[in-house]
Structure formats: structure tokens, C-alpha cells
Design a protein around this motif. Sequence first.
Motif, PDB file in Angstrom:
ATOM      1  N   SER A  24       0.800  -1.233   0.000  1.00  0.00           N
ATOM      2  CA  SER A  24       0.000   0.000   0.000  1.00  0.00           C
ATOM      3  C   SER A  24       0.825   1.272   0.000  1.00  0.00           C
ATOM      4  N   GLU A  25       2.157   1.161   0.154  1.00  0.00           N
ATOM      5  CA  GLU A  25       2.985   2.372   0.226  1.00  0.00           C
ATOM      6  C   GLU A  25       4.325   2.239  -0.487  1.00  0.00           C
ATOM      7  N   ASN A  26       4.710   1.017  -0.846  1.00  0.00           N
ATOM      8  CA  ASN A  26       5.999   0.780  -1.497  1.00  0.00           C
ATOM      9  C   ASN A  26       5.809   0.394  -2.962  1.00  0.00           C
ATOM     10  N   ILE A  27       6.661   0.963  -3.806  1.00  0.00           N
ATOM     11  CA  ILE A  27       6.610   0.687  -5.239  1.00  0.00           C
ATOM     12  C   ILE A  27       7.904   0.005  -5.686  1.00  0.00           C
ATOM     13  N   PHE A  28       7.780  -1.089  -6.438  1.00  0.00           N
ATOM     14  CA  PHE A  28       8.930  -1.640  -7.141  1.00  0.00           C
ATOM     15  C   PHE A  28       9.224  -0.719  -8.321  1.00  0.00           C
ATOM     16  N   VAL A  29      10.475  -0.319  -8.452  1.00  0.00           N
ATOM     17  CA  VAL A  29      10.865   0.557  -9.558  1.00  0.00           C
ATOM     18  C   VAL A  29      12.089  -0.029 -10.256  1.00  0.00           C
ATOM     19  N   ILE A  30      11.981  -0.211 -11.569  1.00  0.00           N
ATOM     20  CA  ILE A  30      13.139  -0.621 -12.359  1.00  0.00           C
ATOM     21  C   ILE A  30      13.796   0.641 -12.894  1.00  0.00           C
ATOM     22  N   ILE A  31      15.092   0.800 -12.614  1.00  0.00           N
ATOM     23  CA  ILE A  31      15.829   1.987 -13.027  1.00  0.00           C
ATOM     24  C   ILE A  31      16.970   1.568 -13.942  1.00  0.00           C
ATOM     25  N   GLY A  32      17.017   2.195 -15.121  1.00  0.00           N
ATOM     26  CA  GLY A  32      18.067   1.897 -16.084  1.00  0.00           C
ATOM     27  C   GLY A  32      18.455   3.132 -16.861  1.00  0.00           C
ATOM     28  N   SER A  33      19.208   2.936 -17.938  1.00  0.00           N
ATOM     29  CA  SER A  33      19.677   4.053 -18.748  1.00  0.00           C
ATOM     30  C   SER A  33      18.502   4.804 -19.364  1.00  0.00           C
ATOM     31  N   SER A  34      18.597   6.130 -19.384  1.00  0.00           N
ATOM     32  CA  SER A  34      17.523   6.949 -19.942  1.00  0.00           C
ATOM     33  C   SER A  34      17.628   7.089 -21.458  1.00  0.00           C
ATOM     34  N   HIS A  35      18.725   6.608 -22.046  1.00  0.00           N
ATOM     35  CA  HIS A  35      18.926   6.719 -23.493  1.00  0.00           C
ATOM     36  C   HIS A  35      19.433   5.384 -24.054  1.00  0.00           C
ATOM     37  N   GLY A  36      19.176   5.177 -25.333  1.00  0.00           N
ATOM     38  CA  GLY A  36      19.712   3.999 -26.015  1.00  0.00           C
ATOM     39  C   GLY A  36      18.714   2.866 -26.138  1.00  0.00           C
ATOM     40  N   THR A  37      18.690   2.258 -27.305  1.00  0.00           N
ATOM     41  CA  THR A  37      17.755   1.156 -27.552  1.00  0.00           C
ATOM     42  C   THR A  37      18.198  -0.148 -26.916  1.00  0.00           C
ATOM     43  N   MET A  38      19.475  -0.229 -26.531  1.00  0.00           N
ATOM     44  CA  MET A  38      19.964  -1.468 -25.922  1.00  0.00           C
ATOM     45  C   MET A  38      19.536  -1.581 -24.461  1.00  0.00           C
ATOM     46  N   SER A  39      19.099  -0.479 -23.875  1.00  0.00           N
ATOM     47  CA  SER A  39      18.666  -0.497 -22.475  1.00  0.00           C
ATOM     48  C   SER A  39      17.161  -0.718 -22.409  1.00  0.00           C
ATOM     49  N   LYS A  40      16.790  -1.959 -22.282  1.00  0.00           N
ATOM     50  CA  LYS A  40      15.372  -2.297 -22.181  1.00  0.00           C
ATOM     51  C   LYS A  40      14.883  -2.317 -20.728  1.00  0.00           C
ATOM     52  N   GLY A  41      15.801  -2.437 -19.811  1.00  0.00           N
ATOM     53  CA  GLY A  41      15.434  -2.506 -18.400  1.00  0.00           C
ATOM     54  C   GLY A  41      16.545  -1.973 -17.524  1.00  0.00           C
ATOM     55  N   GLY A  42      16.707  -2.573 -16.345  1.00  0.00           N
ATOM     56  CA  GLY A  42      17.742  -2.107 -15.436  1.00  0.00           C
ATOM     57  C   GLY A  42      17.757  -2.903 -14.145  1.00  0.00           C
ATOM     58  N   ASP A  43      18.078  -2.230 -13.039  1.00  0.00           N
ATOM     59  CA  ASP A  43      18.140  -2.860 -11.717  1.00  0.00           C
ATOM     60  C   ASP A  43      16.836  -2.587 -10.965  1.00  0.00           C
ATOM     61  N   LEU A  44      16.581  -3.408  -9.952  1.00  0.00           N
ATOM     62  CA  LEU A  44      15.316  -3.305  -9.216  1.00  0.00           C
ATOM     63  C   LEU A  44      15.499  -2.568  -7.893  1.00  0.00           C
ATOM     64  N   TYR A  45      14.675  -1.555  -7.700  1.00  0.00           N
ATOM     65  CA  TYR A  45      14.670  -0.763  -6.470  1.00  0.00           C
ATOM     66  C   TYR A  45      13.272  -0.809  -5.848  1.00  0.00           C
ATOM     67  N   MET A  46      13.175  -0.308  -4.618  1.00  0.00           N
ATOM     68  CA  MET A  46      11.868  -0.148  -3.971  1.00  0.00           C
ATOM     69  C   MET A  46      11.797   1.245  -3.371  1.00  0.00           C
ATOM     70  N   LEU A  47      10.723   1.961  -3.714  1.00  0.00           N
ATOM     71  CA  LEU A  47      10.529   3.338  -3.253  1.00  0.00           C
ATOM     72  C   LEU A  47       9.330   3.408  -2.320  1.00  0.00           C
ATOM     73  N   ASN A  48       9.562   3.951  -1.112  1.00  0.00           N
ATOM     74  CA  ASN A  48       8.467   4.212  -0.182  1.00  0.00           C
ATOM     75  C   ASN A  48       7.982   5.626  -0.443  1.00  0.00           C
ATOM     76  N   VAL A  49       6.740   5.761  -0.951  1.00  0.00           N
ATOM     77  CA  VAL A  49       6.248   7.072  -1.374  1.00  0.00           C
ATOM     78  C   VAL A  49       5.880   7.964  -0.193  1.00  0.00           C
ATOM     79  N   GLY A  50       5.623   7.370   0.974  1.00  0.00           N
ATOM     80  CA  GLY A  50       5.303   8.174   2.153  1.00  0.00           C
ATOM     81  C   GLY A  50       6.536   8.814   2.753  1.00  0.00           C
ATOM     82  N   ARG A  51       7.607   8.049   2.900  1.00  0.00           N
ATOM     83  CA  ARG A  51       8.842   8.542   3.519  1.00  0.00           C
ATOM     84  C   ARG A  51       9.874   8.995   2.496  1.00  0.00           C
TER      85      ARG A  51
END
Length: 255
Positions: A154-181
Motif C-alpha cells: 500500500s505504500e511501497n513501489i517496485f521501480v526498475i531503473i536503467g539508462s535513460s537513453h539507447g535502444t539497448m537499455s530495455k530494463g535495469g536494476d530493481l529498487y523499492m521506493l516508499n512514497v510516504g517517507r
Amino acid sequence: MKIKKFGYLICILSVILAMGFTGCSDSKNNSDSTKNVSKNNSTGSEKTNSNSTSNENREVEKPKNSIESNTVAKNSEGIKFSKKELSSDTKINFNTPWKSSEDGSYSACIEGKGSSALEEGQGRIIVKNGQKIYSFQIEGNTAISPKYLEWADSENIFVIIGSSHGTMSKGGDLYMLNVGRNEVVLLIKTPSKKQQIISVQKSGSNVNLKVNVYDDDAYNKSHVEDWVINSFNTELNGEMEVKNSDGKVVYKINE
């Protein structure tokens, strides 16, 4: 002759008496000086002991209402999000579909990278909570971007973060963001640059991942693998294993 002798005796007695008085005076002065030195030393010792005791007390004493914390800062690989509240009439466009949290109190999307978050440039996470709208943007590094999100609870989001440019970057590493804190933690950093997490889906206590794996050094050919995080918990208590489709452990969270 007798008179001379008598005078001579008087002179000798005068000298003896004078020497006696001088000796007594010196003895008295020395005695007084010794007493003063002793008194001063005693006073200084008392002050020193007093100051020492006071310092010891200050070292032992702790501020009232102090709380000792055993909180351990979690690894985020230096990634931070700036959280800003937007006006309620802010128009959100060029975004991924909205996704709701488990209890429905929040909804979130990625804005600025198109419906699949595959367009060039850095996007930002937009979160709605009732009438309030918040943006979460990565600070100080425009070379990376959120590329996929899914609610963990209810408060945590899985976020995949990777390169913002380039067609070879389809994904990235997995993080978790708490939107409340507004706290972010790294969950999985793929062992190889050829491995990129492209989607995440929670299923009961497990978390299913799609991972794009490049087969050649030129990044022309790739295949998709299914990984799973067993017995995942958002409190990140205990070790959690990440297994590939063959059941092999490829990563450990909180190892």
C-alpha cells in the motif's frame, strides 16, 4: 681594663640576640610560607578533584529524553528522489498507465517516456493520493530513469531503473521506493550488464521478474528469463533468494 671587657661582652650578647631574633623571624616566615603553600596546594587539589568529578559526571550523564536508534541505513547505490507536491490541476501526459496500490489509496505512473516508458530521456514517477499529486524525480543524474513500476504493497513501489537513453537499455536494476517517507533501497543489481530486469509482478509472497539477457557482446540477440524472489517482504527482514527458471540461485537479497 674591666670596662673594656664588659663592653666587649655586651657587644657579643647583642650579636647573639640579633642572630636569635633573625633566626626566629626566618623560621616563622618559612613556617607561614610552608603553611600557605600547603594550603594553596590543598585548595588546588580540591578544585582539581572537583573539576575532575564534574567532568566525569558530564561524561556519564546523557541528555534527558534521548533515544538510541539501531536503524541501519539501507543501500540505494547513491540514488535519491526529489519529492514535490504538484498543484491539483496538474495535467499528466505522455505517461504509462496508472496503477493502484493494494488498498487503493495511491495510484502511480511514469510520466515523460511514453506509454511503455521506452522513449528517450528521463521520466519521473507521479503519485496521486486523493486530491494530492506528487512527483518523484531522480536527483543529480539524468543518465538514468525509472523504466517500470509496480506496487509492492500500500505504500511501497517496485521501480526498475536503467539508462535513460539507447535502444539497448530495455530494463535495469530493481529498487523499492516508499512514497510516504521518500526512501529508496536497491533490491537487485544484476550481476552482468547483459542482464536487465524489464518487469516485476508480485504474486502472494513471491515476486516474479522478467529479465532480458543479451546473448552476444554486440547486444544484437537476447532472450527473456523468468526469475523469482521467494518469500519477499517489504520490511526486508532476513535473506531472500532470487532464482532463475532453472531453480538456480542467481542473487541474494540481504546476504
